[in-house]
Write a protein that holds these residues in place. Structure first.
Motif, mmCIF file in Angstrom:
data_model
loop_
_atom_site.group_PDB
_atom_site.id
_atom_site.type_symbol
_atom_site.label_atom_id
_atom_site.label_comp_id
_atom_site.label_asym_id
_atom_site.label_seq_id
_atom_site.Cartn_x
_atom_site.Cartn_y
_atom_site.Cartn_z
ATOM 1 N N TYR A 13 0.835 -1.206 0.000
ATOM 2 C CA TYR A 13 0.000 0.000 0.000
ATOM 3 C C TYR A 13 0.867 1.252 0.000
ATOM 4 N N TYR A 62 -13.917 8.765 -10.779
ATOM 5 C CA TYR A 62 -13.490 7.798 -9.761
ATOM 6 C C TYR A 62 -14.042 8.172 -8.383
ATOM 7 N N VAL A 63 -13.963 9.435 -8.021
ATOM 8 C CA VAL A 63 -14.475 9.878 -6.725
ATOM 9 C C VAL A 63 -15.993 9.689 -6.675
ATOM 10 N N LEU A 65 -17.840 7.618 -8.370
ATOM 11 C CA LEU A 65 -18.135 6.187 -8.327
ATOM 12 C C LEU A 65 -17.941 5.627 -6.918
ATOM 13 N N ASN A 66 -16.846 5.994 -6.270
ATOM 14 C CA ASN A 66 -16.581 5.466 -4.929
ATOM 15 C C ASN A 66 -17.509 6.041 -3.872
ATOM 16 N N VAL A 67 -17.909 7.269 -4.023
ATOM 17 C CA VAL A 67 -18.838 7.862 -3.052
ATOM 18 C C VAL A 67 -20.229 7.251 -3.225
ATOM 19 N N THR A 69 -21.011 4.274 -4.374
ATOM 20 C CA THR A 69 -21.121 2.820 -4.178
ATOM 21 C C THR A 69 -20.626 2.342 -2.828
ATOM 22 N N SER A 70 -20.110 3.225 -1.990
ATOM 23 C CA SER A 70 -19.598 2.746 -0.698
ATOM 24 C C SER A 70 -20.532 3.091 0.444
#
Length: 70
Positions: A13, A62-63, A65-67, A69-70
């Motif tokens: 990471y 990307y941001v 999508l992640n906001v 779907t999480s």
């Protein structure tokens, strides 16, 4: 920091974060010249502008999508 990463995953990471930072710095250096001036859209600068547009559009998508779907 949140404790969700196993100890065996920390080094990969960290390496990925460092590599991402270096690639981001290289892209920023490519987008701006040595004096920090903005591109003028002549010659090489059109490629630079297209790269910047792609990077920022990708990051925004990307941001979102992640906001969403999480």
């Amino acid at each position: 920091l949140r404790g969700r990463l196993d100890a065996k995953d920390l080094v990969p990471y960290w390496a990925a974060q460092l590599l991402g930072g270096l690639l981001g710095a290289a892209a920023a250096r490519y987008i701006t010249d040595a004096h920090g001036a903005s591109p003028s859209f002549e010659g090489r600068e059109i490629g630079v502008a297209l790269l910047a547009e792609f990077l920022f559009t990708f990051l925004l998508a990307y941001v979102v999508l992640n906001v969403a779907t999480s």
